[in-house]
Design a protein around this motif. Structure first.
Motif, mmCIF file in Angstrom:
data_model
loop_
_atom_site.group_PDB
_atom_site.id
_atom_site.type_symbol
_atom_site.label_atom_id
_atom_site.label_comp_id
_atom_site.label_asym_id
_atom_site.label_seq_id
_atom_site.Cartn_x
_atom_site.Cartn_y
_atom_site.Cartn_z
ATOM 1 N N ALA A 11 37.553 59.920 33.042
ATOM 2 C CA ALA A 11 36.786 61.295 33.958
ATOM 3 C C ALA A 11 35.804 60.139 35.408
ATOM 4 O O ALA A 11 35.920 60.700 36.441
ATOM 5 N N ALA A 12 34.682 59.215 34.421
ATOM 6 C CA ALA A 12 34.804 58.662 35.344
ATOM 7 C C ALA A 12 34.714 57.262 36.030
ATOM 8 O O ALA A 12 34.077 57.086 36.850
ATOM 9 N N GLN A 13 35.794 56.862 36.065
ATOM 10 C CA GLN A 13 36.139 55.414 36.000
ATOM 11 C C GLN A 13 35.422 55.367 36.917
ATOM 12 O O GLN A 13 36.377 56.380 38.820
ATOM 13 N N PRO A 14 35.101 54.786 38.416
ATOM 14 C CA PRO A 14 34.871 54.585 39.657
ATOM 15 C C PRO A 14 36.335 53.618 39.893
ATOM 16 O O PRO A 14 37.128 52.954 39.104
ATOM 17 N N PRO A 15 36.425 53.591 41.109
ATOM 18 C CA PRO A 15 38.309 52.410 41.383
ATOM 19 C C PRO A 15 38.018 51.572 42.023
ATOM 20 O O PRO A 15 36.897 50.541 41.946
ATOM 21 N N LEU A 16 38.662 50.727 41.428
ATOM 22 C CA LEU A 16 39.089 48.810 41.765
ATOM 23 C C LEU A 16 40.019 48.846 42.616
ATOM 24 O O LEU A 16 40.345 48.588 42.976
ATOM 25 N N ALA A 17 39.166 47.914 44.078
ATOM 26 C CA ALA A 17 39.369 47.301 44.830
ATOM 27 C C ALA A 17 40.523 47.018 44.547
ATOM 28 O O ALA A 17 40.970 45.382 44.251
ATOM 29 N N GLU A 18 42.257 46.941 45.012
ATOM 30 C CA GLU A 18 43.143 46.546 44.638
ATOM 31 C C GLU A 18 42.986 44.708 44.923
ATOM 32 O O GLU A 18 43.283 43.948 44.416
ATOM 33 N N ASN A 19 42.329 43.974 45.963
ATOM 34 C CA ASN A 19 42.235 43.245 46.790
ATOM 35 C C ASN A 19 41.198 42.045 45.579
ATOM 36 O O ASN A 19 41.194 41.240 45.696
ATOM 37 N N ALA A 20 40.684 43.221 44.376
ATOM 38 C CA ALA A 20 39.963 42.337 44.081
ATOM 39 C C ALA A 20 40.744 41.794 42.616
ATOM 40 O O ALA A 20 40.646 40.181 41.668
ATOM 41 N N LEU A 21 41.989 42.040 42.707
ATOM 42 C CA LEU A 21 42.889 41.223 41.907
ATOM 43 C C LEU A 21 43.491 40.002 42.628
ATOM 44 O O LEU A 21 44.047 38.859 41.973
ATOM 45 N N THR A 22 43.958 40.195 43.530
ATOM 46 C CA THR A 22 44.132 38.465 44.560
ATOM 47 C C THR A 22 43.597 37.445 45.533
ATOM 48 O O THR A 22 43.480 36.775 45.734
ATOM 49 N N GLU A 23 41.554 38.260 45.304
ATOM 50 C CA GLU A 23 41.158 36.914 45.700
ATOM 51 C C GLU A 23 40.772 35.940 45.007
ATOM 52 O O GLU A 23 40.566 35.989 43.497
#
Length: 246
Positions: free
Chosen positions: A154-166
Motif C-alpha cells: 500500500a505504501a510503495q513509492p513509484p519507480l521512474a521507468e528511466n531508472a531501468l534504462t539509464e
C-alpha cells in the motif's frame, strides 16, 4: 566528504525500488547497538543520474569515511555515487552492481525473467512503476508476515521507468572492497544475476535463504555483513594511514 580519517565511518543505507528508508529499521537497530553511526536517506527513485547526485550531495556533507550499502536498485545508486574519496567499502544486498555503460534492464534481460516481469504496472498518473498490490507478497517478500507485505504494497513509492534504462558511469566496486548478500529465494532479481555481479566485483559473498525483502526478513544477518565490511574497511584504512611524525 571531508574530515579527519580517524573519525569512525558512517554507514549509509540506500533503499531500493518499491519501498522507502523504513525498510532498514531492523538493520539500523542492530548497527546502532554495535555502536555504529547510521544514515538512511530517501532515495528519490527518479533515475540513476538524479538519485546518485542526491546521494553524492549527502556524502559531501558527511564528516569522515563511509560504508555505502545498497538494496536492490539502491545498489546501482551506490555504485555510481562511490566515485569519491572516503568510501571504505561497498555492501550490496540483493542489489544491482552495474558496470560502466550498463543499465538495470541489461542485467534483468541477461538472466531468466523472474515473476516481477509481469507484476509491475504503470500507474494511472504515469509517475512511475509499482508492483500490483495483489502480487506484492509473492514478488517482493514471501518470507514476510502477510500484514507487513500488505502495508508495504500500500505504501510503495513509484519507480521512474528511466531508472531501468539509464546507464551507469564508472563502477565504484572496481577500486573499492565490496561485500554482497545473495538472496537465494529472490523473485525480483534472479539469484544467478546476483551471483554474477558478486563474482564480477570479486565481492565477499554472504548467501542468505531469503526473498528480495531480505533487509526486513533477515536484518541481523544483513547487519552482520555490514559490520564485517566496516571492520575490514577500518583495518585497511589504518594500514594505509601515514605514521605520525616524530
Amino acid at each position: 566528504m571531508h574530515g579527519p580519517t580517524a573519525v569512525p565511518p558512517t554507514v549509509v543505507l540506500v533503499h531500493g525500488a518499491f519501498t522507502d528508508a523504513s525498510c532498514w529499521s531492523g538493520v539500523i537497530g542492530h548497527l546502532r547497538a554495535a555502536g555504529l553511526a547510521v544514515a538512511a536517506p530517501v532515495n528519490p527513485l527518479r533515475g540513476l543520474t538524479h538519485d546518485a547526485a542526491c546521494l553524492q550531495a549527502l556524502l559531501d556533507r558527511t564528516v569522515g569515511p563511509v560504508v555505502l550499502v545498497g538494496h536492490g536498485y539502491g545498489g546501482a545508486v551506490i555504485t555510481q555515487a562511490a566515485a569519491c574519496d572516503g568510501v571504505l567499502a561497498l555492501c550490496y544486498v540483493a542489489a544491482f552492481g552495474l558496470d560502466v555503460g550498463e543499465c538495470v534492464q541489461d542485467v534483468l534481460c541477461r538472466f531468466t525473467p523472474t515473476v516481477m516481469a509481469d507484476a509491475t504496472v504503470t500507474v494511472a498518473d504515469r509517475d512511475g512503476l509499482r508492483i500490483r498490490a495483489e502480487r506484492f507478497a509473492q514478488v517482493y517478500g514471501e518470507d514476510l508476515p502477510p500484514r507487513a507485505a500488505r502495508l508495504l504494497a500500500a505504501a510503495q513509492p513509484p519507480l521512474a521507468e528511466n531508472a531501468l534504462t539509464e546507464r551507469s558511469g564508472r563502477p565504484g566496486w572496481a577500486w573499492t572492497p565490496s561485500w554482497y548478500a545473495v538472496a537465494t529465494a529472490d523473485r525480483m532479481l534472479n539469484p544467478s544475476a546476483q551471483r554474477f555481479m558478486a563474482q564480477r566485483m570479486t565481492a565477499t559473498e554472504h548467501v542468505l535463504d531469503a526473498s528480495h525483502a531480505v533487509v526486513l526478513s533477515q536484518p541481523e544477518a544483513v547487519a552482520a555483513m555490514i559490520q564485517e565490511a566496516v571492520a575490514q574497511g577500518m583495518a585497511r584504512d589504518d594500514d594505509h594511514r601515514p605514521a605520525p611524525a616524530g
